[in-house]
Write a protein that holds these residues in place. Structure first.
Motif, PDB file in Angstrom:
ATOM      1  N   VAL A 134      41.792  12.198 -28.623  1.00 57.58           N
ATOM      2  CA  VAL A 134      42.228  11.192 -27.641  1.00 57.58           C
ATOM      3  C   VAL A 134      41.951   9.782 -28.176  1.00 57.58           C
ATOM      4  CG1 VAL A 134      41.782  10.266 -25.327  1.00 57.58           C
ATOM      5  CG2 VAL A 134      42.004  12.722 -25.657  1.00 57.58           C
ATOM      6  N   VAL A 277      37.712  11.288 -22.030  1.00 58.12           N
ATOM      7  CA  VAL A 277      38.754  12.318 -22.062  1.00 58.12           C
ATOM      8  C   VAL A 277      39.134  12.824 -20.669  1.00 58.12           C
ATOM      9  CG1 VAL A 277      38.256  13.065 -24.411  1.00 58.12           C
ATOM     10  CG2 VAL A 277      37.081  14.158 -22.497  1.00 58.12           C
ATOM     11  N   HIS A 280      42.545  12.009 -19.693  1.00 57.80           N
ATOM     12  CA  HIS A 280      43.625  12.333 -20.636  1.00 57.80           C
ATOM     13  C   HIS A 280      43.826  13.851 -20.751  1.00 57.80           C
ATOM     14  CE1 HIS A 280      43.725   8.130 -21.892  1.00 57.80           C
ATOM     15  NE2 HIS A 280      42.426   8.166 -21.830  1.00 57.80           N
TER      16      HIS A 280
END
Ligand code: NAP
Length: 334
Positions: A134, A277, A280
């Motif tokens: 990411v 994260v 995402h």
């Protein structure tokens, strides 16, 4: 046997470190387990993750004293009163640093059991690997042909970030803190330009390795290396802020630990992008597919330090922060 007859063994922190972390800051204690309530399941942990960021939680009060510590772990469901988790299933969860854990399904991921080593799900196919993916793809929006610097590049996150950037077609420069790590990165992981930042002339060698400046810095360490990266960064460069491990064991006041080169960010319109994260998750399937394929083909190499008892956990944290580990450090319990 039901869970009420079981006693878990777990790692506790018994005092807040106010200097470098010591193995004496921890004990291994026994904790009787209550019977499973509806919605709970009992997990026998197999692998425990040793992560440097826990050092921050030990000092700042987030981790409780004289109580079970949490960390990522992978284990097998032994008993279940939860409709979605059956005995025998392998799950990843955050109730680690103990041999037996009660799960309730929150922040729990089922781990596919196939040919892949389970250790990959602690490292390159796990949360740390996802931070590497990411950070490069989403936070730094890295493009082929760009120059990318990765710090702590022989660590779990850094070693994947450096190899992903190489596979994307970037010109990768990496920093590490020992000749052994330098050799692993060049000989095994195929990263050609590696600089040992513990050698006196590292800033000059870093500048020489980046003759056209730096487009993307994947920052695992903060501190002096962030400063050095910013001194070389190109206009419209990006910094993915993954962590700042150089500050975790520091006794200096927090305000005195930051870098001095941030003025360049303003004048060069550089993006310093922190990220987590959790925002995402839509990238998780693509991450598993591409990194999994690269691991299986050998295009990405990975290293795991495996310890074998809860008693090894305290020294594992001390050694990780001191830079003694290569790749991911895990504790295997069974
Ligand atoms: N693992 C995760 O799930 C996760 C998730 C989110 C964020 N992060 C962040 O990502 C970064 C890397 O995590 P990781 O799990 O892969 O651990 P890691 O990079 O293996 O962390 C340990 C390494 O940090 C380096 N280090 C220690 N003290 C340092 C100092 N004073 N200056 C520079 N480097 C120092 C050492 O490597 P050298 O020998 O090369 O100095 C040491 O081996 C950390 O900042 C962490 O907080 C990790």
């Amino acid at each position: 046997m039901t869970s009420k007859h079981r006693i878990a063994r777990e790692v506790h922190i018994v005092r807040r470190p106010d200097g470098p972390l010591s193995a004496d800051d921890f004990v291994v204690a026994e904790q009787p387990l209550a019977d499973l309530a509806p919605g709970e399941f009992l997990i026998a942990n197999r692998l425990l993750s040793i992560d440097p960021v826990r050092r921050v939680f030990f000092a700042n009060g987030t981790a409780p004293l004289n109580a079970g510590l949490h960390s990522f772990a992978i284990g097998q469901v032994l008993e279940s009163r939860h409709p979605d988790y059956a005995p025998g299933e392998i799950v990843g969860h955050y109730r680690g640093l103990r041999d037996l854990a009660i799960g309730r399904g929150e922040e729990t991921r089922k781990i596919p059991v196939g040919e892949d080593p389970l250790e990959w799900h602690m490292g390159p196919l796990g949360v740390g690997g996802f931070f590497a993916y990411v950070g490069l793809i989403e936070a730094a929006r890295v493009r082929p042909g760009e120059s990318v610097l990765v710090s702590s590049a022989a660590g779990s996150v850094g070693s994947l970030a450096a190899q992903l950037a190489r596979l994307i077609g970037c010109r990768v420069v990496a920093t590490v803190g020992s000749p052994d790590k330098q050799a692993w990165l060049t000989d095994v992981a195929g990263v050609e330009r590696v600089i040992d930042y513990k050698r006196g002339d590292w800033r000059e060698r870093l500048a020489a390795a980046l003759p056209d400046g730096l487009d993307v810095y994947f920052d695992n360490v903060g501190g002096a290396q962030l400063d050095a990266a910013l001194s070389l960064i190109n206009p419209h460069g990006r910094v993915a802020v993954c962590g700042m491990v150089s500050t975790y064991d520091s006794v200096a006041p927090f305000s005195e630990r930051a870098g001095a080169w941030t003025w360049r960010m303003m004048t060069s319109q550089v993006e310093l992008k922190s990220y987590h994260v959790r925002d995402h998750q839509r990238l998780w399937p693509a991450f598993q597919r591409s990194v999994g394929d690269w691991l299986r083909s050998g295009a990405i190499r990975t290293e795991t330090q495996v310890l074998d008892s809860l008693e090894a956990v305290p020294q594992a944290f001390v050694d990780l922060i001191a830079g003694k580990g290569l790749g991911k450090t895990v504790v295997r319990l069974s």
